[in-house]
Design an enzyme around this catalytic site. Sequence first.
Site, PDB file in Angstrom:
ATOM      1  N   CYS A 163      -2.307   8.779   2.382  1.00  0.00           N
ATOM      2  CA  CYS A 163      -1.957   8.340   1.021  1.00  0.00           C
ATOM      3  C   CYS A 163      -3.099   8.668   0.078  1.00  0.00           C
ATOM      4  O   CYS A 163      -2.908   8.764  -1.125  1.00  0.00           O
ATOM      5  CB  CYS A 163      -1.563   6.874   0.990  1.00  0.00           C
ATOM      6  SG  CYS A 163      -2.812   5.795   1.621  1.00  0.00           S
ATOM      7  N   GLU A 219       0.886  -1.180   0.000  1.00  0.00           N
ATOM      8  CA  GLU A 219       0.000   0.000   0.000  1.00  0.00           C
ATOM      9  C   GLU A 219       0.911   1.213   0.000  1.00  0.00           C
ATOM     10  O   GLU A 219       1.354   1.677   1.046  1.00  0.00           O
ATOM     11  CB  GLU A 219      -0.855   0.032   1.277  1.00  0.00           C
ATOM     12  CG  GLU A 219      -1.822  -1.109   1.434  1.00  0.00           C
ATOM     13  CD  GLU A 219      -3.004  -1.020   0.488  1.00  0.00           C
ATOM     14  OE1 GLU A 219      -3.177   0.024  -0.170  1.00  0.00           O
ATOM     15  OE2 GLU A 219      -3.740  -2.017   0.400  1.00  0.00           O
TER      16      GLU A 219
HETATM   17  C1  UN1 Z   1      -3.595   5.915   4.379  1.00  0.00           C
HETATM   18  O1  UN1 Z   1      -3.555   7.111   4.122  1.00  0.00           O
HETATM   19  O2  UN1 Z   1      -2.542   5.244   4.529  1.00  0.00           O
HETATM   20  O3  UN1 Z   1      -9.221   6.549   2.949  1.00  0.00           O
HETATM   21  C2  UN1 Z   1      -4.849   5.199   4.594  1.00  0.00           C
HETATM   22  C3  UN1 Z   1      -8.672   7.054   3.927  1.00  0.00           C
HETATM   23  C4  UN1 Z   1      -8.441   6.220   5.151  1.00  0.00           C
HETATM   24  C5  UN1 Z   1      -7.224   5.396   5.018  1.00  0.00           C
HETATM   25  C6  UN1 Z   1      -6.047   6.059   4.459  1.00  0.00           C
HETATM   26  N1  UN1 Z   1      -9.611   5.397   5.391  1.00  0.00           N
HETATM   27  O4  UN1 Z   1      -8.287   8.204   3.921  1.00  0.00           O
END
Ligand code: UN1
Length: 511
Positions: free
Chosen positions: A298, A264
């Site tokens: 992310c 990820e």
């Molecule tokens: C991340 O930024 O690593 O969709 C995960 C989202 C969260 C998860 C992000 N539920 O922003």
Amino acid sequence: MPHPVLTALGLQATESGTYLGNGEWADGRDAGILEPVNPTNGEVLGQVLATSEADYERIVTRAQAAFREWRKTPAPRRGEAVRLCAEALRTHKDALGSLVALEMGKSKPEGDGEVQEMIDIGEFAVGLSRQLYGLTMHSERPGHRMYEQWHPMGVVGIISAFNFPVAVWAWNALVAAVCGNISIWKPSPKTPLSAIASMKICNDALKAGGFPDIFFLFNDAGSDLAQAFVDDKRVALISFTGSTKVGRHVGERVAKRMGRSLLELGGNNAIIVDPTADLKLAIPAIVFGAVGTAGQRCTTTRRLFVHESIYDDVLAKLKTAYGQVEKRIGDPTDAANLMGPLNSREGVQAYLDAIEKAKASGGTIESGGKALTDRKGNFVLPALVSGLTNDAEVVQTETFAPILYVMKYSDLDDAIAMQNDVPQGLSSALFTTDLRASEQFLSAWGSDCGIANINIGTSGAEIGGAFGGEKETGGGRESGSDAWRAYMRRQTNTINYSDALPLAQGIKFDL
Ligand code: UN1
């Protein structure tokens, strides 16, 4: 005296970063000490004793032994163990949410939201524990039955990032647990206290419920143990969340030993606003996407493509909204604030470097663009940058900070092409009330991302869907839907209940 947020969770000023199982936490000091810093004021929050090589070995050996038993436990019973963890997390939601806000620097509602994600995935996993379905197939041979079943993988490694210091562990560990795996967690060295607190909450709940150890933890003061972990053949799956740079390395190392990895990695997410968009929805979604978690998700919105007919209006509205956010930047544990600090000094430097690069490339800073030097901590103003094209190097790069590049488009095909024209492929969104535009965006020739939304932003995904993305985002999927399959091995079984031995494909082999 430890910070009251730590005390509320029973944490001391010095904590072991190593859970060895059997209720034991290692207490050696030889492997180094991590000192997580409060990003709001630069003060050290506590000391975490890092894990020695010998203790790492102990953890892996115990995890392997635990797996030999756990795999025999019926999946719904494993679900009961996870249910107890989710219940305990619910009880501690406020305190753990505050610790996440304190140590990571995200706002208190977002810290609580992260714990809510842990609870949600826990409850999802409980249901899943009765739904680890395989298919049955029709055999081409008479008197034969074919089916597939899913078995646990073994010991699963979880390497998580500072930005979601607890939720990402839960997405992995709670699903992995109902699948029959034992997990070993290596959290970010920037947020070890949130990890320790989560482990204590869950392990106490397991113990009280009469369950064995299924979650282990280690912390690495350098990167040697993390490397050994990635290379460790005894760890069947490495689930890594973090930068594309490190993720590429992890993926290569795990592939070299023929292990399984779940990656990820970075995103460079865009929102497209078409001429029919409802700006009442679009503006707050853009601002939350770009500014939420101070741009350190992310899934953060980093690029915005606005149709030329509404460009000036949208930019003006965004500037007003950014002005409102600026007034509510501060201590993230104060629920009144919308934006906290960046997690680290390096984060501030990366933000400043990107702003300089944007200017040097011909960009105009429409809002923000500065670090807040009038106070302690890693505070910056969220930045809006116009005048750059999608192919500018700085626009193509994921800078983990609240910087939004605003660009104009005239044709939806071009906007979608630009949106896709980055190395990453995590999340995307279109704001429109036009059915054709919406369906085009979601079609096979639309967004190339793992997540594509209509009239909601790029971040804030629910746990029920599979989370992850394509290209340099790494291709992994975790959390909901059928992402559980990544934590299990598929076995195809053919049973012959006839009194003959026909071969498949009609092959004759008569002795
Ligand atoms: C991340 O930024 O690593 O969709 C995960 C989202 C969260 C998860 C992000 N539920 O922003």
